[in-house]
Design an enzyme around this catalytic site. Structure first.
Site, PDB file in Angstrom:
ATOM      1  N   GLY A 156       0.873  -1.190   0.025  1.00 16.67           N
ATOM      2  CA  GLY A 156       0.079   0.047   0.144  1.00 16.67           C
ATOM      3  C   GLY A 156       0.944   1.192  -0.006  1.00 16.67           C
ATOM      4  N   ARG A 157       0.350   2.214   0.734  1.00 17.54           N
ATOM      5  CA  ARG A 157       1.013   3.633   0.516  1.00 17.54           C
ATOM      6  C   ARG A 157       2.628   3.476   1.170  1.00 17.54           C
ATOM      7  NH1 ARG A 157      -3.930   4.704   2.023  1.00 17.54           N
ATOM      8  NH2 ARG A 157      -5.049   6.037   0.972  1.00 17.54           N
ATOM      9  N   ARG A 240       1.165  -3.595  12.379  1.00 18.27           N
ATOM     10  CA  ARG A 240       0.167  -3.948  13.635  1.00 18.27           C
ATOM     11  C   ARG A 240       0.973  -5.371  14.159  1.00 18.27           C
ATOM     12  NH1 ARG A 240      -1.229   0.465  13.766  1.00 18.27           N
ATOM     13  NH2 ARG A 240      -3.197   1.141  13.897  1.00 18.27           N
ATOM     14  N   GLU A 269      -0.495  -4.755  22.725  1.00 19.34           N
ATOM     15  CA  GLU A 269       0.263  -3.619  23.489  1.00 19.34           C
ATOM     16  C   GLU A 269      -0.423  -3.151  24.671  1.00 19.34           C
ATOM     17  OE1 GLU A 269       0.745  -0.737  20.393  1.00 19.34           O
ATOM     18  OE2 GLU A 269       1.452  -2.258  18.810  1.00 19.34           O
ATOM     19  N   HIS A 287       5.730   1.956  19.542  1.00 19.79           N
ATOM     20  CA  HIS A 287       4.466   2.353  18.436  1.00 19.79           C
ATOM     21  C   HIS A 287       4.727   3.683  18.067  1.00 19.79           C
ATOM     22  CE1 HIS A 287       0.203   1.031  16.983  1.00 19.79           C
ATOM     23  NE2 HIS A 287       0.928   2.184  16.142  1.00 19.79           N
ATOM     24  N   ILE A 288       5.753   4.121  17.841  1.00 21.53           N
ATOM     25  CA  ILE A 288       6.135   5.696  17.625  1.00 21.53           C
ATOM     26  C   ILE A 288       6.295   5.971  16.046  1.00 21.53           C
ATOM     27  CG2 ILE A 288       6.658   6.213  19.963  1.00 21.53           C
ATOM     28  CD1 ILE A 288       9.668   6.042  18.918  1.00 21.53           C
TER      29      ILE A 288
HETATM   30  C1  DGY Z   1      -2.228   4.552  12.638  1.00 26.15           C
HETATM   31  O1  DGY Z   1      -2.290   5.764  12.419  1.00 26.15           O
HETATM   32  O2  DGY Z   1      -2.905   3.497  12.627  1.00 26.15           O
HETATM   33  C2  DGY Z   1      -0.587   4.217  13.455  1.00 26.15           C
HETATM   34  O3  DGY Z   1      -0.407   3.010  13.668  1.00 26.15           O
HETATM   35  C3  DGY Z   1      -0.496   5.457  14.597  1.00 26.15           C
HETATM   36  O4  DGY Z   1       0.903   5.427  14.715  1.00 26.15           O
END
Ligand code: DGY
Length: 321
Positions: A156-157, A240, A269, A287-288
């Site tokens: 994807g993107r 994820r 998480e 998750h940053i």
């Molecule tokens: C999202 O926007 O889904 C990202 O995981 C945030 O970091």
């Protein structure tokens, strides 16, 4: 109209909402609302729109506690935390924030690839601990990227942007798997499509994961598929957590069946699989990947614009269907 935001987000979006004449209430809890707290807050505020986060589970009970809400505009690109069937059956519109975080997350994935193959985190810890006693020919040897193969799961993107950077900037060969071929990758990045994830895993020197979390991608990387990776290969996940069987990953890392992994997301998480944090061949971050000042402001604005569009009777910009 009334908008409820489940946790403090950058002001830029809140400003847009207020300028559009909406009344905004933001949870003042310094943390994720429990389900009970979320339901209680929605009942108390009875909002016309809600901006939830990826840490909020949005299901029937939540929708029913905000019966007036026409839209839940998630402050995230991922929407696996929202039950779309429950939203649909109630006529609630769901939106997300695609596009604005593509470059940021791609840059982060690239940074993780570099940090891992060049052993930057280990080098930092080693030096700070005072263990550096002078240059040495065999000290912390890593791996080159030029001419190696990057395996991209999910084109994807973000997956496309990572492929582009690693191909054009690092001269890596790109092989990718997705449910369909990506014209841009085939023609502009010289990437090669593979029709199964197994083909990518067997071939790649570095695997980077960019699929959304769906029923079909949960444990896409299970024990069997992880075992297909080369012993010299590295794995990066910025998508994820549940896409990887985290305990199976701990096992392959522990037994050195792959060289290393860099993870920004986890299966449960903020908990980590037992043993994960004790490993030396893994880089772990909280998750940053999208956490830059600029991007978080844009996400705030995008969520606000989706709310404003729906509350003014228009079509949202980023409807999730
Ligand atoms: C999202 O926007 O889904 C990202 O995981 C945030 O970091």
């Amino acid at each position: 109209m009334k908008v409820y935001i489940t946790r403090r987000i950058p002001e830029s979006g809140i400003k847009l909402l207020r300028e559009a004449g909406h009344e905004v209430a933001v949870s003042d809890k310094d943390g994720v609302l429990t389900k009970q707290e979320l339901v209680g807050a929605l009942k108390e505020h009875n909002p016309d729109a809600v901006i939830p986060l990826l840490t909020d589970t949005i299901d029937a009970e939540v929708f029913d506690s905000a019966p007036q809400a026409k839209v839940f505009a998630s402050y995230s690109v991922g929407f696996n935390h929202i039950n779309l069937d429950d939203a649909k059956s109630r006529g609630v519109i769901i939106t997300n924030t695609p596009g604005v975080l593509t470059d940021t997350v791609a840059e982060y994935a690239v940074s993780m690839i570099c940090a891992m193959t060049k052993r930057i985190v280990e080098g930092d810890q080693f030096t700070k601990k005072g263990e550096y006693k002078g240059w040495a020919p065999m000290l912390l040897l890593g791996a080159d990227l030029k001419g190696k193969t990057l395996g991209v799961l999910g084109a994807g993107r973000i997956g496309s942007r990572v492929s582009e950077i690693m191909s054009k900037g690092f001269d890596m060969n790109i092989v990718y798997y997705d449910i369909k071929e990506n014209e841009f990758l085939n023609t502009q990045v010289n990437a090669e499509f593979r029709s199964t994830p197994e083909d990518v895993l067997k071939e790649a020197d570095v695997v980077t994961v960019h699929v959304p979390l769906l029923d079909s991608t949960r444990h896409l990387l299970n024990a069997d598929r992880l075992a297909m990776m080369k012993p010299s290969a590295y794995l990066v996940n910025t998508s994820r957590g549940p896409v990887i069987d985290e305990q199976a990953l701990v096992d392959v890392l522990k037994s050195n069946k792959i060289k290393g992994a860099a993870l920004d997301v986890y299966e449960d998480e903020p908990n980590l699989a037992p043993g994960l944090a004790e490993l030396d061949n893994v880089i772990l971050t909280p998750h940053i990947a999208s956490a830059t000042q600029e991007t978080r402001e844009k996400m705030s604005e995008m969520a606000a614009k989706n709310v404003i569009a729906v509350l003014s009777g228009g079509e949202p910009i980023n409807k999730v269907e």
